[in-house]
Each structure stands twice: as structure tokens, then as C-alpha cells.
Design a protein around this motif. Sequence first.
Motif, PDB file in Angstrom:
ATOM      1  N   ARG A  78      -4.918   1.048  -9.209  1.00 35.08           N
ATOM      2  CA  ARG A  78      -4.242  -0.238  -8.182  1.00 35.08           C
ATOM      3  C   ARG A  78      -3.743   0.287  -7.121  1.00 35.08           C
ATOM      4  N   THR A  79      -2.986   1.218  -7.046  1.00 40.60           N
ATOM      5  CA  THR A  79      -2.326   1.646  -5.802  1.00 40.60           C
ATOM      6  C   THR A  79      -3.477   2.155  -4.568  1.00 40.60           C
ATOM      7  N   ARG A  80      -4.428   3.046  -5.244  1.00 43.07           N
ATOM      8  CA  ARG A  80      -5.683   3.602  -4.187  1.00 43.07           C
ATOM      9  C   ARG A  80      -6.297   2.298  -3.656  1.00 43.07           C
ATOM     10  N   LEU A  81      -6.595   1.478  -4.719  1.00 46.65           N
ATOM     11  CA  LEU A  81      -7.520   0.605  -4.440  1.00 46.65           C
ATOM     12  C   LEU A  81      -7.079  -0.312  -2.972  1.00 46.65           C
TER      13      LEU A  81
ATOM     14  N   ARG B 129      -6.610  -8.482 -12.673  1.00 45.48           N
ATOM     15  CA  ARG B 129      -7.294  -7.754 -14.102  1.00 45.48           C
ATOM     16  C   ARG B 129      -6.691  -6.562 -14.422  1.00 45.48           C
ATOM     17  N   ILE B 130      -6.107  -5.639 -13.462  1.00 45.94           N
ATOM     18  CA  ILE B 130      -5.589  -4.502 -13.815  1.00 45.94           C
ATOM     19  C   ILE B 130      -4.243  -4.810 -14.423  1.00 45.94           C
ATOM     20  N   ASP B 131      -3.770  -5.779 -14.007  1.00 45.90           N
ATOM     21  CA  ASP B 131      -2.219  -6.107 -14.502  1.00 45.90           C
ATOM     22  C   ASP B 131      -2.446  -6.677 -15.863  1.00 45.90           C
TER      23      ASP B 131
ATOM     24  N   ALA C 277       0.804  -1.213  -0.121  1.00 46.94           N
ATOM     25  CA  ALA C 277      -0.132  -0.097   0.062  1.00 46.94           C
ATOM     26  C   ALA C 277       0.753   1.276   0.140  1.00 46.94           C
ATOM     27  N   LYS C 278       0.399   2.238  -0.799  1.00 43.28           N
ATOM     28  CA  LYS C 278       1.334   3.500  -1.082  1.00 43.28           C
ATOM     29  C   LYS C 278       1.703   4.093   0.407  1.00 43.28           C
ATOM     30  N   PRO C 279       0.649   4.405   1.294  1.00 41.75           N
ATOM     31  CA  PRO C 279       1.084   4.983   2.419  1.00 41.75           C
ATOM     32  C   PRO C 279       2.011   4.379   3.124  1.00 41.75           C
ATOM     33  N   ILE C 280       2.309   2.845   3.356  1.00 39.67           N
ATOM     34  CA  ILE C 280       3.134   2.317   4.047  1.00 39.67           C
ATOM     35  C   ILE C 280       4.427   2.525   3.348  1.00 39.67           C
ATOM     36  N   ILE C 281       4.533   2.261   2.131  1.00 37.22           N
ATOM     37  CA  ILE C 281       5.752   2.284   1.131  1.00 37.22           C
ATOM     38  C   ILE C 281       6.469   3.745   1.344  1.00 37.22           C
ATOM     39  N   ASP C 282       5.656   4.906   1.387  1.00 38.48           N
ATOM     40  CA  ASP C 282       5.925   6.183   1.568  1.00 38.48           C
ATOM     41  C   ASP C 282       6.279   6.409   2.940  1.00 38.48           C
TER      42      ASP C 282
ATOM     43  N   GLU D 212      -3.517   5.875 -20.090  1.00 40.70           N
ATOM     44  CA  GLU D 212      -4.345   4.784 -19.842  1.00 40.70           C
ATOM     45  C   GLU D 212      -3.503   3.967 -18.652  1.00 40.70           C
ATOM     46  N   ILE D 213      -2.230   3.479 -18.960  1.00 42.80           N
ATOM     47  CA  ILE D 213      -1.417   2.738 -18.092  1.00 42.80           C
ATOM     48  C   ILE D 213      -1.227   3.564 -16.747  1.00 42.80           C
ATOM     49  N   SER D 214      -0.928   4.909 -16.752  1.00 48.74           N
ATOM     50  CA  SER D 214      -0.842   5.466 -15.487  1.00 48.74           C
ATOM     51  C   SER D 214      -1.908   5.673 -14.535  1.00 48.74           C
ATOM     52  N   LEU D 215      -3.170   5.785 -15.460  1.00 44.84           N
ATOM     53  CA  LEU D 215      -4.539   5.742 -14.603  1.00 44.84           C
ATOM     54  C   LEU D 215      -4.507   4.177 -13.994  1.00 44.84           C
TER      55      LEU D 215
END
Length: 323
Positions: free
Chosen positions: A276-279, A61-63, A11-16, A268-271
Motif C-alpha cells: 500500500r505504501t509503495r503503491l 481492497r488492501i485495508d 506517500a512515504k517519501p513525503i512523510i519521511d 502477510e499484514i506487513s507485506l
Amino acid sequence: DQKYLAHFLRAKPIIDAIDGSTFGAKMPRASWDFIGNLLLPLPPPDEQAAIVKYLDHMTRRIDKAIRAKKKLIQLLNEQKQVIIHQAVTKGLDPNVSMKDSGVPWLGEVPEHWEVRRTKRHANIKTGGKDTIDRKFNGEFPFYVRSQKVERIDSYSFDGEAVLTAGDGVGVARVFHYANGKFDYHQRVYKFSDFKEVVGKFFYYYIGANLKFEALALSAKSTVDSIRLPMLQNFPLALPTIQEQLEIVGYIENASVKSEKSLELLKKEISLLEEYRTRLIADVVTGQIDVRELASQLPDEQEDVEPFELDDVEEEILETEQDE
């Protein structure tokens, strides 16, 4: 559940948080004491399993969608190279009479084209600078042996030129077109002072074909370096100046359309990556309850449908408006 923990640590908050705690200038390191003292939201085991099932399904699915778009980018880039190669070696008229060029990798060229050596049509020199001479906010472009253009506070040439790496991984892969003041690396070759050849035509021609000549003169599948005699004797198939200009215009018009498609795919890849990060962050911190959604998913998830971008764009836009 170790899979739940793995998602939590992605999760991004943990990585940050971990990234912000690192120490050491040359090789930043994370402290186990810091990581070990992070607060871990711990739902019951059945909810952990539901989170894992849901995130495994969604990230798959996202990947899959991301991989498909990256493959399309690769195909578009390959198509772009095919268009350039066809235009600079065969011309734009599909009905023109052809003749043997006398160069095995070049094959047939239009009958009215001339095949000459590059040394007759351009001056070739190497630069006098090294990579350590670059300046972060330098005034002038600095061409080194990579596709990235550095900056420098000096210039040794002012005019139209084509540049390519003389050694390293950029051999027959890195090309630059420049017109103005710049400096260049001691192992970068500069073609300038063009005679009977349009600079942009030469840029597209050598970019599309140098690899064939380099490999023809090497027993290896990759080339470590290019020597000056090879470049001086590089076969150059030349139409008239007017035809060269028409070919350059055709390539650049095609490139504009291609670049628009490439930029859209990259966006589109960036979105998708942002979604995925937010989810992951929202699910592992309990902001989204996925127990009911997970219960509706099949146990076997060998193949899944790729995620639809419209859903991603809509959700991200809604989140941005809420914020």
C-alpha cells in the motif's frame, strides 16, 4: 483535488521528508514553511481524479484484507486461550469423571484433582525496584507491570518463577515465566519455590484464570490492583505432577502450531502495508499511469474484494530483485 493532495501527503517519501525536518527533542514539531515549500507533482484535474479513484479503490481492497487478517489473529489468540483454559481446568481426558470444585468460576474439575490455596504451593513476594532503575543494555531481565521485559544491571532472584502485575492496566493480563537471574518491579508479584506444582503448569493456570478470581472479588468490570491475600488464597486445581507435565507439553505443542499461523498472518499484514505504501508513492508521483485502470473501475465502490496476497508478494519480490 483535495483528495489527491491527501494521498500525496500519505506517500512515504513525503512523510519521511517531513519527519526528517522536525525540530524539538521532547515534542518534535514540523515546520509549515518546510511543508509549504515541498514540491507537489500536479497532473491535470482529470488525471488527479483518476488517481484518487484508483487509489481509493485499491487502498479499500488492501485495508479490507488487512482487517480480515487482524480479525483472524484475534480469533487465533482467543482459540489459544480457550485451549489453555480447557487443559489446565479440565485436563486432557474427555471421559474423566468430574466433581464440583467448590469455586463458582472454576466449576467442575476432574474427580482426582485437588483444589488448594496457592500459598501452600508457592512463595509470593514483590520486587524492590522501580521503572526508573531500568538500563537500556542491562545485563539481566527486568520485569515491570507490562508485557515488555526491560533490562537492568542487578538481579534479586535466581531460579524458576512466575510474575504478574500487581496494579495498573496489566492486572490479570500480564504474566511472565522466568528461569534464571532477574530483577522485578516493586508492584510486581513473584511466585517461586514451587511445591507439588510444576512452574510452567502454574504459569498457564494462573494466566488463564486469575482474571476470574479478581473479577469475582471486585464489583467493577476491571481491577485496579491485586492484594497479597487474594493471591495467597487463589484456588489452585492440581492434578498429579505427571499429568501437569503432560498438560504443559500439550499446551506448548499447540502453541507452536498457533504461533506459526500468527507469524504468517503478521508477515502477510506487513507485506500488504508495504505494498500500500509503495503503491501510493508510485501513483502520486506519476511512476505508474492509472488513467486507463481508473476508467475501468465502477463509480460506486461501497464493497470491494480484498486484495490477494499472492499478487502483493509477487510484485514486492519483483521490485526487490530489480532494486
